[in-house]
Design an enzyme around this catalytic site. Structure first.
Site, PDB file in Angstrom:
ATOM      1  N   LYS A   1       0.825  -1.222   0.000  1.00 28.27           N
ATOM      2  CA  LYS A   1       0.000   0.000   0.000  1.00 28.27           C
ATOM      3  C   LYS A   1       0.844   1.249   0.000  1.00 28.27           C
ATOM      4  O   LYS A   1       0.463   2.259  -0.586  1.00 28.27           O
ATOM      5  CB  LYS A   1      -0.952   0.009   1.199  1.00 28.27           C
ATOM      6  CG  LYS A   1      -1.982  -1.075   1.082  1.00 28.27           C
ATOM      7  CD  LYS A   1      -3.262  -0.696   1.750  1.00 28.27           C
ATOM      8  CE  LYS A   1      -4.286  -1.766   1.436  1.00 28.27           C
ATOM      9  NZ  LYS A   1      -5.461  -1.702   2.234  1.00 28.27           N
TER      10      LYS A   1
ATOM     11  N   LYS B   1      -5.266 -10.944  -5.610  1.00 27.18           N
ATOM     12  CA  LYS B   1      -6.520 -11.135  -4.877  1.00 27.18           C
ATOM     13  C   LYS B   1      -7.571 -10.119  -5.355  1.00 27.18           C
ATOM     14  O   LYS B   1      -7.219  -9.037  -5.851  1.00 27.18           O
ATOM     15  CB  LYS B   1      -6.302 -11.022  -3.367  1.00 27.18           C
ATOM     16  CG  LYS B   1      -6.136  -9.614  -2.852  1.00 27.18           C
ATOM     17  CD  LYS B   1      -6.381  -9.530  -1.340  1.00 27.18           C
ATOM     18  CE  LYS B   1      -6.280  -8.086  -0.894  1.00 27.18           C
ATOM     19  NZ  LYS B   1      -6.648  -7.815   0.470  1.00 27.18           N
TER      20      LYS B   1
ATOM     21  N   LYS C   1     -11.097  -4.792  -2.641  1.00 27.08           N
ATOM     22  CA  LYS C   1     -12.148  -3.773  -2.698  1.00 27.08           C
ATOM     23  C   LYS C   1     -11.563  -2.405  -3.029  1.00 27.08           C
ATOM     24  O   LYS C   1     -12.256  -1.533  -3.516  1.00 27.08           O
ATOM     25  CB  LYS C   1     -12.973  -3.746  -1.416  1.00 27.08           C
ATOM     26  CG  LYS C   1     -12.228  -3.406  -0.161  1.00 27.08           C
ATOM     27  CD  LYS C   1     -13.153  -3.519   1.044  1.00 27.08           C
ATOM     28  CE  LYS C   1     -12.324  -3.662   2.302  1.00 27.08           C
ATOM     29  NZ  LYS C   1     -13.064  -4.095   3.434  1.00 27.08           N
TER      30      LYS C   1
END
Ligand code: TYM
Length: 344
Positions: free
Chosen positions: A119, A208, A211
């Site tokens: 991130k 993966k 969201k």
């Protein structure tokens, strides 16, 4: 004797996906069904975790409520007296314990967290202390309630292990303050899975389903119109091998769809594979998966529409009162240990 605690949380910054449903919500609902009476179930919304990366703050409060409704629509039984539903920020002990744990956590070990590395490279000009500190807050979430089992998807395993490390370090120094959650391997056998679940992106099945991805076609949202979801499945990335096989290495796209088909239909992977492996018509197969996804979303959204704010808030307020008592007891043990409160 109090009952062993099973605890999990799903962040409320974005709309949850099919990955969150299958990896985070469904295992909790299954555990509640199987073990009602034997275990305490804590489901919470980590609202403080929601803005470790930039979000739309105007929708955070509402999203937190909606996310909790998703848990209920997934089948969580609110009338079970051992089930608690709460918001992290309503129980201040989460923030207070985080500070104490921060002082027993090393910068080096936090810098090695995969999710932080990933991130922080996406948001490199605005990496916050919150993003760095995220796993310590997660450790506090788990340790405050003496949780033994923490069903999470594979992406959270490292955070669970660091929770165990921090708690063990603290206990070694101060005595038996925290309950150490089970290691991920034991956790998985408890929820009857050999491996953590990792539902893949529909456009790049080596990754993966996330969201926070900006690629709308990569994910099925629980709020998606069933017809839109159907189209996303029909255009999912597969391969050109021309035969259906369950193999994560060579055919991750097809394998991921086989997995979704089994999990959503409540069938074993063997049964679904026996039906489809060897077939050569990818179009027919995708249609079967698309039908299953559309059927699931239609039912799920119908259940969601019946859950009112009143039902939810009544449960939240009661649980927040009850859980604050447990959280404050654990916090006090830690405060005594480090010398902030007198020992008795
Ligand atoms: P979050 O909100 O990213 O994800 C919620 C749950 O969904 C799982 N998950 C997946 N499982 C399978 N396949 C996927 N593609 C997929 N994407 C997400 C996650 O593993 C998780 O179980 N840090 C946590 C929230 C949290 C928490 C906690 C969880 C905060 N404190 C304490 C447990 C205990 C998180 O960001 O999850």
């Amino acid at each position: 004797m109090s009952k062993p605690v099973i605890l999990t949380g799903i962040r409320s910054n974005e709309e949850p996906t099919l990955g969150n449903y299958l990896g985070g919500m469904l295992p909790m609902v299954a555990l509640q069904r199987e073990h009602a009476g034997e275990y305490q179930i804590n489901m919470f919304v980590p609202d403080l975790h929601s803005f470790t990366t930039p979000i739309d703050h105007a929708s955070l409060y509402r999203n937190s409520l909606t996310n909790l409704k998703y848990f209920i629509a997934a089948g969580l039984d609110l009338s079970n007296p051992d089930t608690f539903l709460y918001r992290q920020s309503y129980i201040p002990a989460h923030s207070e314990l985080t500070w104490i744990l921060d002082c027993f956590t090393y910068v080096g070990e936090m810098s090695r967290m995969t999710q932080f590395k990933e991130k922080s490279s996406e948001h490199n000009e605005s990496v916050t202390m919150g993003l760095f500190n995220y796993p310590v807050l997660m450790a506090a979430d788990i340790l405050l309630y003496n949780a033994k089992y923490v069903p999470v998807g594979e992406d959270q395993f490292q955070h669970l292990e660091i929770t165990r490390d921090i708690a063990t370090r603290f206990n070694n120094k101060f005595g038996d303050i925290f309950t150490i959650p089970e290691a991920t391997k034991q956790q998985m056998s408890f929820i009857q899975r050999d491996n953590g679940l990792r539902i893949r992106s529909l456009t790049d099945p080596t990754k993966k389903m996330s969201k926070s991805s900006t690629d709308e076609k990569s994910k099925i949202l629980l709020a998606d119109d069933p017809e839109v979801a159907r189209k996303k499945i029909m255009s999912a990335t597969t391969d050109s091998l021309g035969e259906i096989n369950f193999n994560w290495e060579t055919q991750p796209g097809i394998t991921s769809l086989l997995q979704i088909l089994a999990l959503l239909g409540g069938r074993s992977q063997e049964e679904v594979n026996a039906e489809w492996v060897g077939h050569t018509q990818y179009g027919d197969f995708k249609k079967a998966v698309a039908d299953e996804v559309a059927r699931f979303l239609t039912d799920f959204q119908a259940r969601l529409a019946t859950i009112t704010d009143e039902i939810l808030l009544a449960k939240l307020e009661q649980s927040e009162r009850d859980m604050a008592i447990t959280a404050n007891e654990t916090l006090l043990r830690a405060q005594r240990a480090v010398g902030l409160r007198p020992t008795v």
